[in-house]
Design an enzyme around this catalytic site. Structure first.
Site, PDB file in Angstrom:
ATOM      1  N   CYS A  40       0.861  -1.193   0.000  1.00 58.23           N
ATOM      2  CA  CYS A  40       0.000   0.000   0.000  1.00 58.23           C
ATOM      3  C   CYS A  40       0.898   1.244   0.000  1.00 58.23           C
ATOM      4  O   CYS A  40       2.059   1.185   0.406  1.00 58.23           O
ATOM      5  CB  CYS A  40      -0.880  -0.021   1.246  1.00 58.23           C
ATOM      6  SG  CYS A  40      -1.879   1.451   1.560  1.00 58.23           S
ATOM      7  N   SER A  42       0.811   3.674   1.912  1.00 54.83           N
ATOM      8  CA  SER A  42       1.125   4.160   3.263  1.00 54.83           C
ATOM      9  C   SER A  42       2.516   3.717   3.710  1.00 54.83           C
ATOM     10  O   SER A  42       3.159   4.416   4.507  1.00 54.83           O
ATOM     11  CB  SER A  42       0.057   3.702   4.257  1.00 54.83           C
ATOM     12  OG  SER A  42      -1.202   4.215   3.867  1.00 54.83           O
ATOM     13  N   HIS A  45       4.905   6.105   2.253  1.00 59.28           N
ATOM     14  CA  HIS A  45       4.944   7.334   3.061  1.00 59.28           C
ATOM     15  C   HIS A  45       5.982   7.248   4.168  1.00 59.28           C
ATOM     16  O   HIS A  45       6.579   8.252   4.544  1.00 59.28           O
ATOM     17  CB  HIS A  45       3.584   7.614   3.704  1.00 59.28           C
ATOM     18  CG  HIS A  45       2.533   8.091   2.757  1.00 59.28           C
ATOM     19  ND1 HIS A  45       2.809   8.901   1.700  1.00 59.28           N
ATOM     20  CD2 HIS A  45       1.203   7.890   2.724  1.00 59.28           C
ATOM     21  CE1 HIS A  45       1.680   9.172   1.046  1.00 59.28           C
ATOM     22  NE2 HIS A  45       0.699   8.567   1.643  1.00 59.28           N
ATOM     23  N   HIS A  61       1.262  -3.466   6.245  1.00 53.92           N
ATOM     24  CA  HIS A  61       0.101  -3.397   7.143  1.00 53.92           C
ATOM     25  C   HIS A  61      -1.121  -4.071   6.525  1.00 53.92           C
ATOM     26  O   HIS A  61      -2.232  -3.858   6.954  1.00 53.92           O
ATOM     27  CB  HIS A  61      -0.190  -1.935   7.511  1.00 53.92           C
ATOM     28  CG  HIS A  61      -0.548  -1.103   6.330  1.00 53.92           C
ATOM     29  ND1 HIS A  61       0.387  -0.655   5.431  1.00 53.92           N
ATOM     30  CD2 HIS A  61      -1.739  -0.677   5.873  1.00 53.92           C
ATOM     31  CE1 HIS A  61      -0.218   0.022   4.480  1.00 53.92           C
ATOM     32  NE2 HIS A  61      -1.509   0.022   4.706  1.00 53.92           N
ATOM     33  N   CYS A 168      -6.729  -3.528   4.157  1.00 60.14           N
ATOM     34  CA  CYS A 168      -6.641  -2.063   4.127  1.00 60.14           C
ATOM     35  C   CYS A 168      -7.259  -1.498   2.853  1.00 60.14           C
ATOM     36  O   CYS A 168      -8.289  -0.844   2.888  1.00 60.14           O
ATOM     37  CB  CYS A 168      -5.198  -1.565   4.270  1.00 60.14           C
ATOM     38  SG  CYS A 168      -5.034   0.226   3.985  1.00 60.14           S
TER      39      CYS A 168
HETATM   40  N1  LIG Z   1      -7.309   6.977   5.223  1.00 56.72           N
HETATM   41  C1  LIG Z   1      -6.920   5.716   5.282  1.00 56.72           C
HETATM   42  O1  LIG Z   1      -7.383   4.948   6.099  1.00 56.72           O
HETATM   43  C2  LIG Z   1      -5.910   5.231   4.298  1.00 56.72           C
HETATM   44  C3  LIG Z   1      -5.677   3.866   4.150  1.00 56.72           C
HETATM   45  C4  LIG Z   1      -4.806   3.441   3.146  1.00 56.72           C
HETATM   46  C5  LIG Z   1      -4.151   4.354   2.358  1.00 56.72           C
HETATM   47  N2  LIG Z   1      -4.373   5.678   2.564  1.00 56.72           N
HETATM   48  C6  LIG Z   1      -3.747   6.679   1.722  1.00 56.72           C
HETATM   49  O2  LIG Z   1      -4.461   6.758   0.501  1.00 56.72           O
HETATM   50  C7  LIG Z   1      -3.585   7.275  -0.494  1.00 56.72           C
HETATM   51  C8  LIG Z   1      -3.648   6.414  -1.733  1.00 56.72           C
HETATM   52  O3  LIG Z   1      -3.039   5.160  -1.468  1.00 56.72           O
HETATM   53  P1  LIG Z   1      -2.836   4.105  -2.649  1.00 56.72           P
HETATM   54  O4  LIG Z   1      -2.235   2.897  -2.038  1.00 56.72           O
HETATM   55  O5  LIG Z   1      -4.071   4.006  -3.433  1.00 56.72           O
HETATM   56  O6  LIG Z   1      -1.727   4.860  -3.522  1.00 56.72           O
HETATM   57  P2  LIG Z   1      -1.259   4.593  -5.044  1.00 56.72           P
HETATM   58  O7  LIG Z   1       0.110   5.100  -5.160  1.00 56.72           O
HETATM   59  O8  LIG Z   1      -1.568   3.175  -5.393  1.00 56.72           O
HETATM   60  O9  LIG Z   1      -2.256   5.482  -5.911  1.00 56.72           O
HETATM   61  C9  LIG Z   1      -2.237   6.871  -5.924  1.00 56.72           C
HETATM   62  C10 LIG Z   1      -2.762   7.336  -7.285  1.00 56.72           C
HETATM   63  O10 LIG Z   1      -2.885   8.756  -7.266  1.00 56.72           O
HETATM   64  C11 LIG Z   1      -2.555   9.209  -8.561  1.00 56.72           C
HETATM   65  N3  LIG Z   1      -2.270  10.646  -8.475  1.00 56.72           N
HETATM   66  C12 LIG Z   1      -1.164  11.258  -8.012  1.00 56.72           C
HETATM   67  N4  LIG Z   1      -1.324  12.600  -8.041  1.00 56.72           N
HETATM   68  C13 LIG Z   1      -2.569  12.835  -8.544  1.00 56.72           C
HETATM   69  C14 LIG Z   1      -3.327  14.006  -8.796  1.00 56.72           C
HETATM   70  N5  LIG Z   1      -2.844  15.217  -8.536  1.00 56.72           N
HETATM   71  N6  LIG Z   1      -4.583  13.870  -9.290  1.00 56.72           N
HETATM   72  C15 LIG Z   1      -5.099  12.643  -9.548  1.00 56.72           C
HETATM   73  N7  LIG Z   1      -4.423  11.494  -9.307  1.00 56.72           N
HETATM   74  C16 LIG Z   1      -3.179  11.595  -8.813  1.00 56.72           C
HETATM   75  C17 LIG Z   1      -1.388   8.332  -8.972  1.00 56.72           C
HETATM   76  O11 LIG Z   1      -1.183   8.334 -10.378  1.00 56.72           O
HETATM   77  C18 LIG Z   1      -1.851   6.982  -8.448  1.00 56.72           C
HETATM   78  O12 LIG Z   1      -2.572   6.253  -9.429  1.00 56.72           O
HETATM   79  C19 LIG Z   1      -2.202   7.363   0.136  1.00 56.72           C
HETATM   80  O13 LIG Z   1      -2.007   8.668   0.612  1.00 56.72           O
HETATM   81  C20 LIG Z   1      -2.337   6.392   1.288  1.00 56.72           C
HETATM   82  O14 LIG Z   1      -1.416   6.637   2.320  1.00 56.72           O
HETATM   83  C21 LIG Z   1      -5.242   6.137   3.500  1.00 56.72           C
HETATM   84 ZN   LIG Z   2      -2.906   0.725   3.479  1.00 61.12          ZN
END
Ligand SMILES: NC(=O)c1ccc[n+]([C@@H]2O[C@H](COP(=O)([O-])OP(=O)(O)OC[C@H]3O[C@@H](n4cnc5c(N)ncnc54)[C@H](O)[C@@H]3O)[C@@H](O)[C@H]2O)c1
Ligand SMILES: [Zn+2]
Ligand SMILES: [Zn+2]
Length: 371
Positions: A40, A42, A45, A61, A168
């Site tokens: 993921c 995260s 990050h 995670h 997750c």
């Molecule tokens: N709130 C929660 O409980 C929780 C849980 C898991 C992950 N997250 C967070 O969610 C986010 C996404 O995680 P993920 O695993 O899907 O990431 P990922 O890297 O798989 O996907 C992110 C996507 O965003 C796109 N992107 C980047 N900048 C952009 C923009 N300006 N406009 C549109 N698209 C854009 C990328 O091309 C990519 O496809 C991360 O910040 C992660 O930490 C939050």
């Molecule tokens: Zn996650």
């Protein structure tokens, strides 16, 4: 005992796969033979300093595996049980668990620190000292000693290498649309960021009956995948999406905008706030370094148009209920998991996997410990 694990020792460092010492399960703890772990954003990050953590820490995670041994007093699972771990534990007793908000369980206070709730660690190394386990799991390890509060017993015929994603990414995305965004039939939903989490916001919005599921991602492969999952319109930029939403809604604006880009920015939240209509909601799921103030909007727009901006953790789900429910949906053919997986890696290939994530090559990558 010993286990091989992928350890981060500081920001901007790759994972080091090394053998570390793993404690036997103590009271209310479980030794898990990990079958699969999800990659993921995260965890990325942690590498990039957008999640402020304590080092050293074993990443991962999203974990699924089989219970090898249980410590004294364990009641939720038994030896041989198949388990999907939740990245937030749920005690069942705190004010949040007891009011249907297990995702906010007080026992999750140490998930970034990587310790158990009592502040102690289960992995050690003569050179590195105590090693944390991200989200009390540390899924990038062949074996993990975890709290039973992190464990959800699942049907043993389910493939753990798919079920792992329900630890997750799947509930977080799905719930961002369905629970936090409250998508209703006929709605227009905009989703910014079609990664491992955002693609599941697409699944959720489609299932909840949204008429228009408008997706924004700069990467063509992500946009194509969104269409395969039922998105109705895809755009490379927020500006193109805003023009389309204006047309599609006769100028009324979207009903919800879900912000789930890899690293949250002020622009994404501002675009989302502008694209929604009166009485509508922006959901912020993606994260950024906590020092970055990513929400800057007109308070007047907020008031006069009665808009809402809300954060969501784990898609505002209840892990003990939702993990089982989503896997039963998968079993019934009502939720896509197989189609989410672009690539599989061995533990030794973990840095390649994260490079592929950075390069936009994968929707979901998993560490498959059987390989
Ligand atoms: N709130 C929660 O409980 C929780 C849980 C898991 C992950 N997250 C967070 O969610 C986010 C996404 O995680 P993920 O695993 O899907 O990431 P990922 O890297 O798989 O996907 C992110 C996507 O965003 C796109 N992107 C980047 N900048 C952009 C923009 N300006 N406009 C549109 N698209 C854009 C990328 O091309 C990519 O496809 C991360 O910040 C992660 O930490 C939050
Ligand atoms: Zn996650
Ligand atoms: Zn609790």
């Amino acid at each position: 005992m010993k286990t091989r694990a992928a350890v981060l020792t500081g920001y901007h460092q790759p994972f080091q796969v090394r053998e570390v010492e793993l404690d036997e399960p103590g009271p209310n703890e479980v030794l898990l033979k990990v079958s699969a772990a999800g990659l993921c954003h995260s965890d990325l990050h942690m590498m990039d300093g957008d999640n402020v953590v304590r080092f050293p820490i074993v990443g991962g995670h999203e974990a699924a595996g089989i219970v090898e041994r249980v410590g004294p007093g364990v009641t939720r699972v038994a030896e041989g049980d198949h388990v999907v771990c939740s990245f937030i534990p749920s005690c069942g007793k705190c004010r949040y668990c007891s009011t249907g908000r297990q995702n906010l369980c007080n026992m999750g206070a140490t998930i970034l620190e990587g310790s158990m709730p009592d502040g102690t660690f289960r992995m050690h190394d003569p050179e590195l000292g105590d090693i944390g386990a991200f989200c009390m799991l540390g899924a990038f390890s062949e074996y993990a000693t975890v709290s039973e509060l992190s464990c959800v017993k699942v049907d043993d015929w389910l493939p753990l290498d798919k079920a792992v994603l329900v630890g997750c990414g799947v509930p977080t995305g799905y719930g961002s649309a369905v629970n936090a965004g409250e998508v209703k039939p006929g709605d227009t939903t905009v989703i910014y960021g079609i990664g491992g989490v955002g693609i599941n916001a697409v699944q959720g919005a489609v299932q909840a009956g949204a008429k228009n599921v408008v997706c924004v991602d700069p990467v063509a492969f992500k946009r194509d995948t969104a269409l395969e999952f039922g998105a109705t319109h895809v755009f490379a930029t927020a500006e193109e999406a805003a023009a389309a939403v204006n047309e599609l809604t006769w100028g009324e604006g979207a009903d919800q905008a879900i912000c789930v880009v890899g690293v949250m920015t002020e622009k994404v939240v501002a675009d989302a706030f502008a694209v929604i209509g009166k009485g509508s909601t922006v959901v912020v799921t993606g994260v950024a370094n906590p020092a970055n103030l990513t929400v800057h909007v007109s308070g007047s727009d907020l008031v006069f148009n009665q808009k809402t901006i809300k954060g969501t953790l784990f898609g505002s789900s209840n892990p003990q209920y939702d993990i089982v429910k989503m896997l039963r949906m998968y079993d019934a053919g009502k939720l896509k998991l197989d189609e989410l997986i672009t690539a599989r890696y061995t533990l030794d290939e973990i840095n390649e996997g994260y490079q592929d994530l950075r390069d936009g090559k994968i929707i979901r990558g998993i560490i498959d410990y059987s390989e």
